[in-house]
Design an enzyme around this catalytic site. Structure first.
Site, PDB file in Angstrom:
ATOM      1  N   ASP A  32       0.821  -0.947   0.012  1.00 33.22           N
ATOM      2  CA  ASP A  32       0.007   0.053   0.077  1.00 33.22           C
ATOM      3  C   ASP A  32       0.703   1.190  -0.100  1.00 33.22           C
ATOM      4  OD1 ASP A  32      -2.252   1.555  -0.146  1.00 33.22           O
ATOM      5  OD2 ASP A  32      -2.799   1.305   2.232  1.00 33.22           O
ATOM      6  N   ASN A  80     -10.238  -3.214  -6.977  1.00 27.26           N
ATOM      7  CA  ASN A  80      -9.433  -2.014  -7.728  1.00 27.26           C
ATOM      8  C   ASN A  80     -10.037  -1.759  -8.974  1.00 27.26           C
ATOM      9  OD1 ASN A  80      -6.119  -3.397  -6.322  1.00 27.26           O
ATOM     10  ND2 ASN A  80      -7.789  -1.858  -5.598  1.00 27.26           N
TER      11      ASN A  80
END
Length: 259
Positions: A32, A80
């Site tokens: 991340d 995503n």
């Protein structure tokens, strides 16, 4: 229950000493912070993803050198797809350029590529790159570099339940025979046995959530959260996270002998 990392930057820790006999067999990473890394440098988000792939290359070799058996990286989730189209298109191209340049190094380091997720839903060029990397590294018997690509844990569990239900419907399995082992075998990590469950889960960039990643498999994993954004994650950061893991008392729901 899980213990949590104190969130200081482990990259600032020098001369980390590890117990080589207690290296986690399976490390999973939620990579991340690529976008925020780029934004802080006034760069487009895709610049962060590109740098993040360079980090993957470095950490893969570092983990292999440490004796890790499986390194699972959360590369693209089923959620995503909600990101801007240009960013998604770039992310779909990344495996193509990544494997094109990195497969020779993987073979040199005896690293085998595996991919879990709904690969059949990816663009054709991405599928081809993934399948070629799997084929070209299939004879490597060192560390497994396992990408979670178009992966989501809830979807994985639903698919696994459907698989088990079909076995029951076909008379191959009775309801009473369903147990932990049955579920393990129905999930996308089955091929990683005996290292299907991560010993250590790392999430970078300061966020403290699981984000639909390996929810069944991390039931007894140690969790390490660090403020370091993925493009800044180094071999030293990895060693510091492993040192934190080694400092913990893993009881798997029991109690220590001296308690």
């Amino acid at each position: 229950m899980f213990a949590f990392f104190n969130k200081k930057d482990p990259a600032d820790m020098d001369d980390v000493q590890l117990d080589t006999n207690r290296i986690p067999a399976h490390i999973a990473v939620i990579m991340d912070g690529n976008g925020r890394w780029a934004k802080s440098r006034h760069l487009p988000r895709i610049a962060g993803h590109k740098e993040g792939m360079n980090t993957v290359k470095k950490i893969t070799i570092a983990a292999s050198d440490l004796g890790v058996k499986v390194l699972t990286l959360y590369a693209f989730s089923t959620e995503n797809w909600k990101r801007p189209t240009d960013e998604v298109n770039y992310l779909m191209q990344l495996p193509v350029s990544f494997f094109d340049t990195f497969v020779p190094d993987l073979i040199k380091n005896n690293v085998q590529v595996q991919v879990m997720g709904y690969v059949d839903k990816l663009p054709a060029a991405t599928q081809t790159a993934v399948n070629n990397a799997i084929e070209e590294t299939k004879d490597c018997d060192g560390m497994v570099l396992n990408f979670a690509l178009n992966y989501g844990s809830r979807a994985e569990i639903v698919t696994g339940v459907q698989k088990i239900a079909q076995q029951v419907a076909d008379g191959q399995l009775t309801v009473d025979e369903i147990d932990d082992t049955t579920v393990d075998a129905a999930l996308m990590t089955a091929s990683l046995a005996p290292y299907s469950d991560p010993d250590l889960l790392i999430r970078t960039s300061g966020e403290e959530r699981i984000s639909n990643f390996l929810m069944w498999q991390i039931a007894y994993s140690e969790l390490v959260f660090t403020d370091v954004k993925w493009p800044d994650f180094t071999a030293a950061t990895l060693k510091a996270c492993i040192a934190d893991y080694q400092s913990r008392d893993r009881r798997f729901g029991g109690i220590a002998d001296n308690k």
